[in-house]
Scaffold this motif. Structure first.
Motif, short mmCIF file in Angstrom:
data_model
loop_
_atom_site.label_atom_id
_atom_site.label_comp_id
_atom_site.label_asym_id
_atom_site.label_seq_id
_atom_site.Cartn_x
_atom_site.Cartn_y
_atom_site.Cartn_z
N LEU A 147 0.87 -1.17 0.00
CA LEU A 147 0.00 0.00 0.00
C LEU A 147 0.90 1.22 0.00
CD1 LEU A 147 -2.57 1.68 0.31
CD2 LEU A 147 -2.46 1.28 2.77
N LEU A 148 1.02 1.88 -1.15
CA LEU A 148 1.85 3.07 -1.26
C LEU A 148 1.03 4.34 -1.31
CD1 LEU A 148 4.70 2.05 -3.74
CD2 LEU A 148 4.55 1.72 -1.27
N ASP A 149 -0.06 4.32 -2.08
CA ASP A 149 -0.88 5.51 -2.25
C ASP A 149 -2.34 5.08 -2.32
OD1 ASP A 149 -2.15 7.85 -2.93
OD2 ASP A 149 -1.06 8.17 -4.81
N ALA A 150 -3.05 5.28 -1.23
CA ALA A 150 -4.45 4.83 -1.16
C ALA A 150 -5.33 5.55 -2.16
CB ALA A 150 -5.00 5.03 0.25
N GLY A 200 -7.00 -0.15 0.23
CA GLY A 200 -5.61 -0.40 -0.13
C GLY A 200 -5.00 -1.54 0.66
N ILE A 201 -5.37 -1.63 1.92
CA ILE A 201 -4.88 -2.73 2.76
C ILE A 201 -5.46 -4.06 2.28
CG2 ILE A 201 -5.02 -3.70 5.08
CD1 ILE A 201 -4.73 -0.74 6.06
N ALA A 202 -6.74 -4.04 1.91
CA ALA A 202 -7.36 -5.25 1.36
C ALA A 202 -6.62 -5.70 0.11
CB ALA A 202 -8.83 -5.00 1.06
N ALA A 203 -6.27 -4.74 -0.74
CA ALA A 203 -5.54 -5.08 -1.97
C ALA A 203 -4.17 -5.68 -1.65
CB ALA A 203 -5.37 -3.82 -2.83
#
Length: 202
Positions: free
Chosen positions: A40-43, A99-102
């Motif tokens: 996760l770099l950029d939500a 983003g965390i889910a991804a």
């Protein structure tokens, strides 16, 4: 510099010298990279016209991950109730959860989170903290960047401090706080010392 380091790990930027390896390989050589490294770099880097579910489904398909995993993760991050809503209408905190889910889609052993508590309320911050701890206890490697030293003191095992593009400290939280009243004091002292040393060089 911290974000650049993370981009180098993921092959998004090229180093001027040397190489970055994950488990002995360059990230770009993995056939299903999301099963090796989650990031996760950029939500905010999400197509606003897609639903949360469709966003995750698209990512999953590129790495041979089934839709059941998408459903599981939407529930885990608390977005199952808005799974079919467009991401463009999400708050920053909701985008962080997406983003965390991804990042977790491929159930990877290595996770990279850049400022994951941005935009989260106190409940969300605690949720992230508990999630990171839970993932670490499963034996995963987690690289987490943050400017919030108080949060790092509660979350991290080891701290790496970078100042002006240079590594100035790598130690456990206990080692740093044994020499300073708090992790924040350690950070301020070490970065000030680094800046002073550089300024005093001929």
């Amino acid at each position: 510099m911290k974000s650049t380091t993370m981009r180098l790990i993921l092959g998004l930027d090229a180093p001027t010298s040397g190489e970055v390896l994950v488990n002995g390989k360059r990230y770009t050589t993995f056939l299903t990279p999301m099963r090796e490294v989650g990031a996760l770099l950029d939500a905010g880097a999400v197509h606003g016209g897609r639903s949360a579910r469709d966003h995750l489904l698209c990512l999953a398909r590129t790495n041979g991950i089934g839709p059941r995993r998408v459903t599981e993760l939407l529930e885990r991050v608390g977005l199952d109730g808005v799974a079919r809503k467009h991401v463009g209408g999400f708050s920053l905190g909701m985008k962080q959860r997406l983003g965390i889910a991804a990042a977790l889609l491929g159930d990877p052993g290595v996770l990279i989170f850049d400022e994951p508590v941005n935009g989260l309320d106190p409940d969300g911050v605690r949720w992230i903290r508990d999630l990171v701890r839970s993932l670490a206890t499963q034996g995963r490697t987690i690289l987490l960047s943050s400017h919030l030293m108080s949060e790092m003191a509660l979350t991290a095992d080891r701290i790496v401090i970078v100042s002006r593009g240079k590594l100035i400290a790598e130690a456990t939280v206990e080692e740093l706080t044994a020499r300073h009243p708090s992790l924040e004091d350690a950070y301020l002292a070490l970065t000030a010392s680094s800046a002073g040393h550089r300024a005093g060089r001929p």
